[in-house]
Design a protein around this motif. Structure first.
Motif, mmCIF file in Angstrom:
data_model
loop_
_atom_site.group_PDB
_atom_site.id
_atom_site.type_symbol
_atom_site.label_atom_id
_atom_site.label_comp_id
_atom_site.label_asym_id
_atom_site.label_seq_id
_atom_site.Cartn_x
_atom_site.Cartn_y
_atom_site.Cartn_z
ATOM 1 N N PRO A 336 -48.889 -39.694 -19.827
ATOM 2 C CA PRO A 336 -49.368 -39.467 -18.450
ATOM 3 C C PRO A 336 -48.263 -38.941 -17.538
ATOM 4 O O PRO A 336 -47.096 -39.301 -17.688
ATOM 5 N N GLN A 337 -48.658 -38.108 -16.594
ATOM 6 C CA GLN A 337 -47.728 -37.590 -15.603
ATOM 7 C C GLN A 337 -48.488 -37.336 -14.308
ATOM 8 O O GLN A 337 -49.719 -37.334 -14.283
ATOM 9 N N VAL A 338 -47.725 -37.117 -13.228
ATOM 10 C CA VAL A 338 -48.310 -36.792 -11.926
ATOM 11 C C VAL A 338 -47.715 -35.481 -11.437
ATOM 12 O O VAL A 338 -46.488 -35.336 -11.363
ATOM 13 N N ASN A 339 -48.573 -34.524 -11.134
ATOM 14 C CA ASN A 339 -48.143 -33.226 -10.616
ATOM 15 C C ASN A 339 -48.067 -33.292 -9.094
ATOM 16 O O ASN A 339 -49.044 -33.638 -8.428
ATOM 17 N N ILE A 340 -46.892 -32.954 -8.566
ATOM 18 C CA ILE A 340 -46.616 -33.079 -7.131
ATOM 19 C C ILE A 340 -46.479 -31.704 -6.501
ATOM 20 O O ILE A 340 -45.896 -30.786 -7.090
ATOM 21 N N LYS A 341 -47.005 -31.573 -5.283
ATOM 22 C CA LYS A 341 -46.819 -30.353 -4.497
ATOM 23 C C LYS A 341 -46.303 -30.744 -3.121
ATOM 24 O O LYS A 341 -46.886 -31.603 -2.452
ATOM 25 N N LEU A 342 -45.181 -30.108 -2.708
ATOM 26 C CA LEU A 342 -44.552 -30.431 -1.430
ATOM 27 C C LEU A 342 -44.780 -29.318 -0.413
ATOM 28 O O LEU A 342 -45.093 -28.174 -0.774
ATOM 29 N N ASP A 343 -44.584 -29.660 0.863
ATOM 30 C CA ASP A 343 -44.603 -28.618 1.889
ATOM 31 C C ASP A 343 -43.293 -27.835 1.845
ATOM 32 O O ASP A 343 -42.385 -28.159 1.066
ATOM 33 N N GLY A 344 -43.178 -26.803 2.683
ATOM 34 C CA GLY A 344 -42.008 -25.930 2.637
ATOM 35 C C GLY A 344 -40.679 -26.638 2.858
ATOM 36 O O GLY A 344 -39.769 -26.553 2.011
ATOM 37 N N PRO A 345 -40.504 -27.351 3.971
ATOM 38 C CA PRO A 345 -39.227 -28.042 4.200
ATOM 39 C C PRO A 345 -38.911 -29.072 3.119
ATOM 40 O O PRO A 345 -37.764 -29.201 2.682
ATOM 41 N N GLY A 346 -39.929 -29.796 2.666
ATOM 42 C CA GLY A 346 -39.712 -30.787 1.626
ATOM 43 C C GLY A 346 -39.275 -30.159 0.321
ATOM 44 O O GLY A 346 -38.386 -30.672 -0.381
ATOM 45 N N GLY A 347 -39.881 -29.017 -0.038
ATOM 46 C CA GLY A 347 -39.492 -28.322 -1.265
ATOM 47 C C GLY A 347 -38.071 -27.814 -1.205
ATOM 48 O O GLY A 347 -37.335 -27.867 -2.206
ATOM 49 N N SER A 348 -37.647 -27.315 -0.046
ATOM 50 C CA SER A 348 -36.268 -26.823 0.106
ATOM 51 C C SER A 348 -35.256 -27.949 -0.060
ATOM 52 O O SER A 348 -34.230 -27.791 -0.743
ATOM 53 N N LYS A 349 -35.537 -29.106 0.548
ATOM 54 C CA LYS A 349 -34.624 -30.243 0.417
ATOM 55 C C LYS A 349 -34.564 -30.723 -1.032
ATOM 56 O O LYS A 349 -33.491 -31.030 -1.552
ATOM 57 N N MET A 350 -35.718 -30.790 -1.691
ATOM 58 C CA MET A 350 -35.749 -31.253 -3.075
ATOM 59 C C MET A 350 -34.962 -30.319 -3.983
ATOM 60 O O MET A 350 -34.225 -30.762 -4.877
ATOM 61 N N LEU A 351 -35.082 -29.015 -3.763
ATOM 62 C CA LEU A 351 -34.357 -28.046 -4.593
ATOM 63 C C LEU A 351 -32.856 -28.177 -4.399
ATOM 64 O O LEU A 351 -32.085 -28.157 -5.377
ATOM 65 N N ARG A 352 -32.402 -28.335 -3.151
ATOM 66 C CA ARG A 352 -30.965 -28.433 -2.888
ATOM 67 C C ARG A 352 -30.347 -29.641 -3.571
ATOM 68 O O ARG A 352 -29.225 -29.580 -4.081
ATOM 69 N N VAL A 353 -31.082 -30.752 -3.609
ATOM 70 C CA VAL A 353 -30.531 -31.983 -4.179
ATOM 71 C C VAL A 353 -30.597 -31.971 -5.703
ATOM 72 O O VAL A 353 -29.641 -32.352 -6.388
ATOM 73 N N THR A 354 -31.741 -31.537 -6.261
ATOM 74 C CA THR A 354 -31.950 -31.701 -7.702
ATOM 75 C C THR A 354 -31.322 -30.612 -8.558
ATOM 76 O O THR A 354 -31.189 -30.790 -9.766
ATOM 77 N N ARG A 355 -30.910 -29.488 -7.971
ATOM 78 C CA ARG A 355 -30.299 -28.457 -8.821
ATOM 79 C C ARG A 355 -28.948 -28.912 -9.377
ATOM 80 O O ARG A 355 -28.473 -28.344 -10.372
ATOM 81 N N ASN A 356 -28.354 -29.922 -8.749
ATOM 82 C CA ASN A 356 -27.107 -30.501 -9.272
ATOM 83 C C ASN A 356 -27.338 -31.890 -9.865
ATOM 84 O O ASN A 356 -26.393 -32.657 -10.052
ATOM 85 N N ALA A 357 -28.622 -32.221 -10.131
ATOM 86 C CA ALA A 357 -28.928 -33.561 -10.632
ATOM 87 C C ALA A 357 -29.827 -33.520 -11.859
ATOM 88 O O ALA A 357 -30.558 -34.486 -12.130
ATOM 89 N N VAL A 358 -29.776 -32.433 -12.630
ATOM 90 C CA VAL A 358 -30.586 -32.324 -13.844
ATOM 91 C C VAL A 358 -30.140 -33.400 -14.833
ATOM 92 O O VAL A 358 -28.938 -33.663 -14.996
ATOM 93 N N GLN A 359 -31.105 -34.009 -15.523
ATOM 94 C CA GLN A 359 -30.912 -35.104 -16.486
ATOM 95 C C GLN A 359 -30.604 -36.446 -15.805
ATOM 96 O O GLN A 359 -30.461 -37.448 -16.506
ATOM 97 N N ARG A 360 -30.524 -36.466 -14.498
ATOM 98 C CA ARG A 360 -30.468 -37.745 -13.797
ATOM 99 C C ARG A 360 -31.897 -38.212 -13.522
ATOM 100 O O ARG A 360 -32.849 -37.430 -13.631
ATOM 101 N N ARG A 361 -32.037 -39.453 -13.152
ATOM 102 C CA ARG A 361 -33.379 -39.978 -12.893
ATOM 103 C C ARG A 361 -33.629 -40.093 -11.384
ATOM 104 O O ARG A 361 -32.720 -40.432 -10.624
#
Length: 637
Positions: A336-361
């Motif tokens: 099972p999984q959950v597919n998430i969709k964010l608004d524009g500002p939320g997506g930008s913040k998520m991308l900035r943080v997670t591009r340096n956090a691959v394989q972290r939880r």
């Protein structure tokens, strides 16, 4: 020929009246007492086995019921009385346990043949049906605090990316962030960067001895925007959560600057309603802490459904308010999984943080703001005080497989049920700020029945007095007006039923006012006809002129009333809107019945006939005066 309608117009009038009668009929069938059983979570499927358990428990308790059914994953059973309904709820609650929610309700008893035509009764408001009323206050200060914490986290990330080294970055008050630098050049560089990239702050350079500070104050316009967003987001979330109750025509609307009114017609269980509404919460997305991170920058949280915990960073990436959609599905391995969709500002913040956090939880934190009563000893007496506190728990801790943007998925969930629950929580929206119950009250169905009885009595009394007056004063024409008045009420109720309008006590007042206005139009027409007859106009011409010339006065009077109703609807709330809607529809229907319908009946009885006299008053028949030649007078020689 005067006073004769073409065939198509007569057919149209008949069809409109027939429509009014048919679609008003469901309102003559009273609601039936019922209970509805649903799962505590929407992921629980209810079927025939659950229905059998419910009915067997009621049969063993000797409680009569009828029409058991499973509709939209909800069990419904109907009863003959309120006493049986209340007893049945207690029995079913004991039988089904805490995994199910048993709620009181009222269900329509409309015959199937009317349902087949799409005819449904009007929804009744809280004052007529009974139910629960809550007044909730939004903690706008907490909304500001939550947002400035997100700003703080984002500033830290952006300053690290720009290699702007600072000594300290703290929130000095709910609307200000202070950043301290070791040298003036770095501070000035950060000042320019902040002014360029963050339009939400008023950035100022402040020198304090050996430290060089950057003062960032949230703009007033941004504060207002945050408050408005918090109110609107909470309104949306509450509406989604209230819909889980299956209540017909719930009312969730803003009141004043920071309060929200929730009214649930038909619900008599205050504890149940509070439990569902109080289930609203916020979400926080954070990274799991690295093993070497200092304890000061981390926090430990327990899982809500498991006996384990995890350590996460203090910095919040985004909150659940950034989620626009969420759906449960399965990954390539069937997990099972959950597919998430964010608004524009939320997506930008998520991308900035997670591009340096691959394989972290990444952790998803469920945050609830609650209240509890504490016994405190004060001046030798024990007093009770309400305390507000925040409860946080983990609901997911999944590995980041690749940089996340506006769309990503959460994996590592234990079961499809957990994934479904998480998707529902995210999809229904999170609160942008905590809310607290300020006022609650229950309006019983007996009070609602008394309101209905009082409203119907007033409407019936007014209707009967008008009928008597019109027949006494205008004889046959008065009978036409009375029949049109009856049709007007049917058509008005039919339209309100078709548009699923909610009838309240002020709405009944609007119907009574409509009755008076409809009669007023006919009085204008009949008096105009009498005036034309007195002037010597032939009967058919007088009838024709009476309807035509009175129309302008009727139209003007109704338009001014309609404008007032529109203003009431625009600026009013709750019952005022209900009154305005009823009055507006009533104006349109009374224009039709007072002019078109009464003229059709007049044409049917008098149209196309040679008439020398007509009965349109209570004293005597009015006959147009004859024009004769005066005898010649003079003297003879």
């Amino acid at each position: 020929m005067l006073n004769r309608f073409p065939l198509w117009k007569n057919i149209l009038i008949i069809l409109v009246v027939l429509f009014g009668v048919i679609y008003a009929l469901p309102n003559l069938y009273p609601d039936e007492f019922a209970i509805q059983v649903s799962g505590e979570s929407s992921s629980r499927e209810l079927g025939e086995a659950d229905l059998k358990r419910t009915t067997e428990a009621l049969e063993q308790a000797g409680i009569d019921f009828f029409a058991p059914e499973v509709v939209d994953n909800t069990i419904r059973l109907r009863f003959d009385s309120n006493e049986s309904q209340l007893s049945a709820r207690s029995v079913v609650e004991r039988q089904m346990g805490d995994e199910y929610v048993v709620a009181l309700n009222l269900l329509p008893s409309t015959p199937d043949w009317l349902k087949g035509l799409g005819a449904e009764p009007m929804k009744l408001g809280l004052d007529l049906r009974g139910g629960v009323h809550f007044l909730m206050e939004v903690d706008l200060d907490k909304a500001l605090q939550t947002n400035i914490e997100v700003y703080q986290s984002e500033l830290k990330t952006r300053f690290r990316e720009e290699k702007l080294r600072y000594r300290e970055l703290d929130i000095s008050n709910p609307t200000t962030i202070m950043v301290r630098f070791r040298d003036e050049d770095t501070r000035d560089e950060a000042l320019n960067f902040t002014r360029r990239e963050f339009g939400t702050f008023l950035a100022e350079a402040v020198d304090n001895g050996d430290s060089f500070d950057l003062k960032l104050t949230v703009l007033d316009s941004e504060i207002r925007s945050i408050e408005e967003y918090a109110i609107n987001q909470n309104l949306s979330t509450l509406r989604n959560r209230v819909n889980e109750l299956g209540v017909a025509e719930p009312l969730v609307q803003r009141q004043g600057r920071g309060r929200i009114v929730v009214q649930l017609p038909g619900v008599q269980d205050t504890a149940l309603a509070k439990r569902v509404i109080g289930a609203t919460a916020t979400l926080e997305f954070r990274l799991e802490a690295k093993p070497d991170e200092a304890a000061i920058n981390t926090q430990k949280f327990d899982f809500r459904s498991e006996n384990r915990s995890a350590i996460v960073e203090r910095d919040v990436i985004i909150t659940g308010s950034s989620v626009t959609n969420a759906n449960q599905s399965f990954d390539e391995t069937g997990q099972p999984q959950v597919n998430i969709k964010l608004d524009g500002p939320g997506g930008s913040k998520m991308l900035r943080v997670t591009r340096n956090a691959v394989q972290r939880r990444m952790a998803v934190l469920f945050v609830e703001d609650k209240e509890r009563t504490n016994n405190i000893e004060r001046n030798g007496e024990v007093v009770q005080e309400r305390e507000r506190y925040t409860e946080k728990g983990l609901i997911s801790l999944a590995t980041i497989q690749s940089p996340l943007g506006n769309e990503f998925r959460i994996t590592g969930l234990d079961s499809p049920a957990e994934a479904s629950e998480l998707a529902l929580l995210l999809r229904s929206g999170a609160l942008a700020a905590p809310m607290y119950f300020v006022e609650e009250r229950t309006i019983g169905p007996s009070l609602g029945a008394q309101n209905i009885e009082a409203g119907l009595k007033s409407m019936l009394l007014g209707f009967v007095l008008v009928l008597i007056f019109m027949v006494a004063v205008y004889r046959v024409f008065g009978l036409f007006a009375n029949l049109a008045l009856l049709a007007n009420v049917f058509i008005l109720i039919a339209i309100m039923s078709m548009f699923s309008a909610t009838l309240t006590l002020p709405g009944i007042a609007g119907i009574v006012l409509t009755v008076g206005m409809a009669v007023d139009a006919n009085v204008l027409i009949y008096e105009r006809i009498r005036e034309e007859l007195r002037k010597g106009m032939p009967v058919q011409a007088a009838i024709h002129a009476g309807y035509d010339r009175a129309f302008v006065s009727i139209f003007d009077g109704n338009i001014t009333t309609l404008i007032a109703a529109v203003i009431l609807f625009a600026v009013g709330t709750g019952p005022i809107k209900g009154f305005a809607i009823t009055l507006s529809i009533g104006i349109a229907t009374s224009m039709f019945t007072a002019i078109m319908l009464t003229r059709a009946m007049t044409n049917l009885v008098y149209g196309g006939k040679r008439l020398d006299t007509i009965q349109i008053g209570s004293r005597k028949s009015i006959t147009p005066p004859e024009v004769t030649s005066a005898p010649a007078t003079g003297s003879r020689s």
